[in-house]
Design a protein around this motif. Structure first.
Motif, short mmCIF file in Angstrom:
data_model
loop_
_atom_site.label_atom_id
_atom_site.label_comp_id
_atom_site.label_asym_id
_atom_site.label_seq_id
_atom_site.Cartn_x
_atom_site.Cartn_y
_atom_site.Cartn_z
N VAL A 137 0.89 -1.35 0.03
CA VAL A 137 0.00 -0.04 0.10
C VAL A 137 0.86 1.07 -0.06
N TYR A 138 1.99 1.38 0.82
CA TYR A 138 2.89 2.54 0.87
C TYR A 138 3.62 2.47 -0.33
N ALA A 139 4.35 1.43 -1.03
CA ALA A 139 4.76 1.59 -2.28
C ALA A 139 3.91 2.24 -3.29
N ALA A 140 2.51 1.84 -3.46
CA ALA A 140 1.63 2.45 -4.37
C ALA A 140 1.25 3.84 -4.02
N ALA A 141 1.26 4.28 -2.59
CA ALA A 141 0.95 5.67 -2.54
C ALA A 141 2.13 6.25 -2.68
N HIS A 142 3.55 5.96 -2.67
CA HIS A 142 4.58 6.90 -3.06
C HIS A 142 4.64 6.78 -4.53
N ALA A 143 4.26 5.86 -5.21
CA ALA A 143 4.37 6.03 -6.62
C ALA A 143 3.25 6.86 -7.16
N LEU A 144 2.06 6.89 -6.49
CA LEU A 144 0.87 8.00 -6.66
C LEU A 144 1.56 9.37 -6.27
N HIS A 145 2.19 9.47 -5.16
CA HIS A 145 2.56 10.85 -4.60
C HIS A 145 3.55 11.36 -6.00
N SER A 146 4.34 10.45 -6.55
CA SER A 146 5.35 10.89 -7.33
C SER A 146 4.78 11.21 -8.58
N LEU A 147 3.88 10.75 -9.07
CA LEU A 147 2.97 10.83 -10.27
C LEU A 147 2.20 12.26 -10.09
N LEU A 148 1.45 12.33 -9.03
CA LEU A 148 0.59 13.65 -8.87
C LEU A 148 1.50 14.89 -8.37
N SER A 149 2.92 14.67 -8.16
CA SER A 149 3.55 15.88 -7.79
C SER A 149 3.97 16.44 -8.95
N CYS A 150 3.60 17.50 -9.29
CA CYS A 150 3.97 18.33 -10.50
C CYS A 150 4.74 19.58 -9.95
N PRO A 151 5.80 20.11 -10.78
CA PRO A 151 6.48 21.23 -10.32
C PRO A 151 5.63 22.73 -10.52
N ASN A 152 4.77 22.86 -11.22
CA ASN A 152 3.99 23.80 -11.21
C ASN A 152 2.59 23.54 -12.03
N GLN A 153 1.61 23.41 -10.77
CA GLN A 153 0.28 23.27 -11.12
C GLN A 153 -0.47 23.98 -11.58
N ASP A 154 0.11 25.41 -11.78
CA ASP A 154 -0.82 26.33 -12.45
C ASP A 154 -0.67 26.59 -13.88
N SER A 155 0.24 25.82 -14.32
CA SER A 155 0.72 25.79 -15.80
C SER A 155 -0.50 25.47 -16.61
N PRO A 156 -0.68 25.87 -17.66
CA PRO A 156 -1.68 25.47 -18.60
C PRO A 156 -1.62 24.12 -18.95
N THR A 157 -0.42 23.54 -19.18
CA THR A 157 -0.19 22.12 -19.46
C THR A 157 -0.16 20.96 -18.60
N TRP A 158 -0.55 21.57 -17.35
CA TRP A 158 -0.62 20.72 -16.16
C TRP A 158 -1.58 19.74 -16.38
N GLY A 159 -1.39 18.19 -16.19
CA GLY A 159 -2.10 17.25 -16.35
C GLY A 159 -1.83 16.62 -17.74
N MET A 160 -1.10 17.38 -18.51
CA MET A 160 -0.85 16.71 -19.91
C MET A 160 0.55 16.06 -20.09
N SER A 161 1.46 16.13 -18.93
CA SER A 161 2.84 15.74 -18.87
C SER A 161 2.73 14.20 -18.71
N SER A 162 3.62 13.48 -19.08
CA SER A 162 3.88 12.00 -18.80
C SER A 162 4.33 11.63 -17.55
N THR A 163 4.89 12.87 -16.67
CA THR A 163 5.68 12.64 -15.27
C THR A 163 4.56 13.14 -14.34
N CYS A 164 3.49 13.71 -14.53
CA CYS A 164 2.57 13.98 -13.46
C CYS A 164 1.12 14.00 -14.05
N SER A 165 0.12 13.96 -13.28
CA SER A 165 -1.23 13.81 -13.63
C SER A 165 -2.06 14.40 -12.69
N PRO A 166 -3.27 14.93 -13.14
CA PRO A 166 -4.14 15.22 -12.07
C PRO A 166 -5.07 14.10 -11.44
#
Length: 876
Positions: A429-458
């Protein structure tokens, strides 16, 4: 349905609707309950969230050997739709099967997922602002339900109002995990198993979406092999499950023991479909084999059937090695019927770790707080024998009073003393949570391209394929301070080594007696309790190890562990137990009588201490003394006619040379040295020539004296006077001196250690050096002896009163016979016996000369003095 899911054609939802709606007829089966939302509690087995984690747990177990599933074999077609159809068909056939057993311990595994999700949701630093949910289904420990549950989870269960999961934690068995991982692999859905340990699942090409929080069976098999080596078990039987878990585990074990001297005495498989028959066959193999150690790779329910058959046949002298699948099973530990065979079981176990607050959480659970949690109600029926709902599946149960609580219950569900698989689920469970944390952590969530990158998602666009990429990068520190990370599908290998020990109350308890951390095997051997109250590990060998002094000789057509012990040959040794070869001793050494060590070779030479040396020395000294006595006698009677008539000067010189002949034989006795080897042959050659020269001159003088009446005889006698006689002796002897000098200067005799003549002894002898030189010395002696014999033969008819030619003839015959026999005897005699032969020849020929020439004269001097007169000497 999530946009990542590619099964969005019109046909697939229609087929899924038909299949799932048709499941309404199977509510009588326990394993069908999880597919109906009416049986799920929002706060229990299902909780909605921004991201939902799926869980597969075999909370119910279908008894093995069911006639509907015994002939069923799940295949892996290339068309994924066929899986869903196969699962539905098997599910429909099995929906009314009775006898499903509820497993409280595994329900605890499911609840640790709930506990971990709640813990993460309260953590402000992990997934902040994101609420995790969970959807837990029962896989019933069978392929069809496991696959159908997985497809239900990833499809989102829209027909029953559930969100699709982004990641699945499960299943427990390797075969089910293989099926689910292959099915979900093309869609990139991550699968984290907490107990599937098959080594095949480490293949990233075949299973790119698979992860696990339990070490691969490769490490378990290596640990088993190292335990066998540690305790000297070279003859091991194996009983494994007839599936990927068992067969691949034993395959790894066989690869690990190659070249180590370990062998499998037998190998039996157990199939769920034919468990009763397979168990009997396996126990037959156990009884018929001499192997005392049995390796068992089975699920605990199958192991119980095996051990019960072992108990029934009263086979109590076997040591079982348990795989992690059953080494910590409380159901087996608490079964008193297994006490006699289960005591002393040694097993590899999933490592145990504590989870703070989890026990309090379990004991706080109550159906009144989760009125729609069907599994918790079933737990209540199992633990307290009452039902908390009027619609119970067991009408014979009474209604619960409501005062029942888990606070004081000791059961497999509430036991948190050793959290093994439970902790693996917690880590997953914690491994899944840390992977989700890495996926959902974006350097700039206010960017208009946020959510379109392959490194982070909403949160509303979590794609399993993207989450899979971050799963490969998981690296965090657990609450115990350990670094957790994946290496491919696996985690670093850590195991506990456990021992089933008897308590004073006659029960069995689980005791940790060691740990495996990577390649390090740490074990407290003194803390192990073996079966049958043994104080030391049981012996399990096909053939006992060969003791020092012997070597292993494999039996034709049998495993390398079955062999005979062959004693090492002479000159070879083995100083280790179980040696495969006997080594040759160094040149100066020889093997002892036990052939387990090399000792210095015994030196053999003709010494003054052994019987032969003492005898020859005595004879030589006696001969020298006798010669001296004759010399003294002749010296005392030197003026008598007999002594004067026989050329007293030559007689004294002859006696002196005979004495030297006797004494030179002593040089051949003792340790051969450089000077001894040179002196003995030269002295022998020169002294014998001196002796023969005296005899030769005496013969010449006799012949000349009795032919004095012939013309020119007087002149001959005058010319061959005493000076000429001495010169002749010197000349004859000088020839031998020259021969010996050349021999000693070119290729002299030298000490030689003969190592091949007698294996355990080093024969010290003198090598002749030049054979030609030795032959010339003997040849020259033989020449003089032949001349003496010839001249003595010519003078044999001269008057007996004065003539000694007849005596010289007899002496020369003895001399020649001795030395003619000497040559072949010397050549064929080994070692010190060659020296003994030469000494014997010297003594025999010397005694022949002394006795034949001087003893008759001594007889006259001592016993017939009337014949020692000039008148008698001149008489014809």
């Amino acid at each position: 349905m999530s946009p990542w899911f590619t099964w969005q054609s019109a046909a697939v939802p229609l087929l899924l609707t038909c299949l799932l709606s048709d499941l309404g007829v199977v509510q009588a089966s326990v394993c069908s309950r999880w597919d109906h939302s009416i049986e799920l509690d929002d706060n229990g087995l299902f909780q909605e969230g921004d991201v939902v984690i799926g869980g597969l747990f075999p909370i119910h177990n279908l008894p093995p050997g069911n006639k509907y599933l015994s002939s069923y074999r799940l295949t892996m077609p290339t068309v994924q739709m066929f899986f869903l159809l196969s699962a539905h068909l098997i599910f429909s056939l099995s929906s009314h099967l009775p006898g499903l057993s509820f497993q409280g311990e595994i329900l605890r595994w499911a609840h640790v997922l709930v506990f971990a999700v709640d813990e993460i949701n309260r953590n402000p630093f992990l997934l902040p602002g994101v609420r995790l949910g969970y959807h837990i289904l029962d896989s019933c420990n069978q392929h069809p339900w496991s696959l159908l549950a997985a497809l239900t989870l990833v499809s989102g269960g829209k027909l029953i109002g559930k969100s699709p999961v982004s990641i699945i934690i499960g299943d427990s068995a390797s075969t089910q995990s293989i099926i689910v991982a292959r099915t979900l692999g093309p869609f990139g859905v991550p699968l984290i198993s907490y107990q599937a340990s098959c080594a095949c699942l480490s293949d990233r090409r075949a299973f790119p979406n698979f992860f696990r929080t339990i070490p691969s069976d490769v490490y378990q098999a290596r640990t088993m092999a190292r335990l066998a080596q540690r305790f000297g078990w070279t003859w091991v039987g194996a009983i494994v499950a007839d599936n990927d878990y068992g067969r691949l585990a034993i395959q790894e074990f066989e690869e690990e023991i190659q070249g180590t001297g370990l062998c499998l005495a037998f190998f039996e498989t157990l199939s769920r479909g034919n468990l009763e028959r397979d168990v009997k066959r396996a126990v037959d193999a156990v009884q018929g084999s001499t192997a005392q150690v049995i390796l068992v790779f089975l699920w605990y329910t199958d192991t119980e059937a095996l051990l019960m058959e072992v108990v029934r046949r009263n086979v109590t002298n076997r040591q079982f090695l348990a795989s992690e699948a059953w080494s910590t099973s409380m159901d087996l530990l608490q079964n008193p019927a297994l006490f006699t065979v289960a005591r002393g079981i040694l097993g590899v176990a999933i490592r145990s770790a504590p989870i703070n607050g989890f026990e309090a959480y379990l004991r706080s659970l109550h159906p009144s707080r989760r009125p729609r949690d069907a599994l918790l109600k079933e737990l209540w029926e199992t633990e307290f024998g009452c039902t908390s709902t009027p619609r119970s599946h067991n009408p014979s149960l009474v209604s619960c009073s409501g005062a029942e609580t888990l606070e004081v219950v000791e059961s497999s569900f509430t036991d948190t003393s050793q959290l093994r698989v439970t902790y693996n689920v917690y880590l997953a469970v914690y491994a899944a949570a840390h992977a989700l944390h890495s996926l959902l952590s974006c350097p700039n969530q206010d960017s208009p391209t946020w959510g379109m990158s392959s490194t982070c998602s909403p949160t509303h666009k979590v794609r399993p394929a993207e989450l899979l990429q971050h799963m490969n990068l998981v690296n965090f520190t657990t609450k115990l301070g350990e670094v957790f990370y994946f290496t491919g599908a696996d985690i670093p290998a850590v195991y506990d080594l456990v021992n089933w020990q008897a308590t004073p109350k006659g029960l069995l308890t689980l005791v940790t007696i060691g740990r495996v951390d990577g390649s390090n095997l740490l074990i407290n051997e003194s803390g192990i309790q073996w079966n049958k109250e043994l104080k030391r590990p049981p012996r399990s060998v096909c053939s006992e190890s060969c003791p020092p002094g012997t070597r292993v000789a494999n039996r034709k057509g049998e495993p390398v562990c079955c062999f005979d012990c062959v004693p090492c040959a002479e000159g070879e040794f083995s100083n280790t137990t179980g040696s495969l070869i006997c080594e040759r001793c160094p040149v100066e050494f020889w093997s002892n009588s036990y052939r387990n060590a090399c000792i210095p070779r015994e030196l053999e030479f003709l010494s003054f201490d052994d019987t032969m040396g003492i005898t020859l020395t005595t004879v030589a000294v006696f001969g020298a003394v006798a010669t001296t006595a004759v010399f003294v006698l002749f010296a005392y009677h030197r003026h008598t006619p007999l002594v004067r008539a026989n050329n007293s000067e030559l007689s004294f010189l002859l006696l002196l040379s005979l004495k030297l002949c006797f004494l030179c034989s002593l040089v051949f006795i003792g340790v051969p040295s450089v000077w001894a080897c040179r002196i003995r042959q030269a002295a022998f050659g020169v002294i014998f020539v001196l002796c023969l020269s005296c005899l030769l001159v005496k013969n010449i003088v006799v012949l000349a004296a009795f032919r004095s009446t012939r013309p020119g005889a007087v002149q001959l006698m005058r010319r061959f006077g005493p000076s000429q006689q001495r010169g002749s002796i010197f000349l004859f002897t000088s020839v031998q001196v020259v021969i010996c000098a050349v021999w000693l200067s070119t290729s002299p005799p030298l000490p030689y250690n003969d190592l091949g003549l007698k294996g355990s002894k080093v024969v010290l002898e003198c090598a002749v050096g030049s054979v030609a030189g030795f032959s010339l010395v003997l040849g020259y002696i033989g020449l003089l002896a032949s001349l003496c014999l010839l001249l003595a033969f010519l003078a044999r008819k001269l008057p007996d009163n004065f003539n000694e030619a007849k005596l010289i003839t007899f002496s020369m015959l003895i001399f020649c016979a001795v030395w003619v026999a000497f040559v072949p005897a010397y050549v064929s005699s080994p070692g010190k016996y060659a020296d003994a032969v030469e000494i014997f020849a010297i003594l025999a020929s010397s005694f022949g000369l002394l006795l034949c020439i001087f003893i008759p004269k001594c007889f006259i001097i001592l016993l017939r003095p009337e014949r020692n007169t000039k008148k008698h000497m001149m008489a014809k």
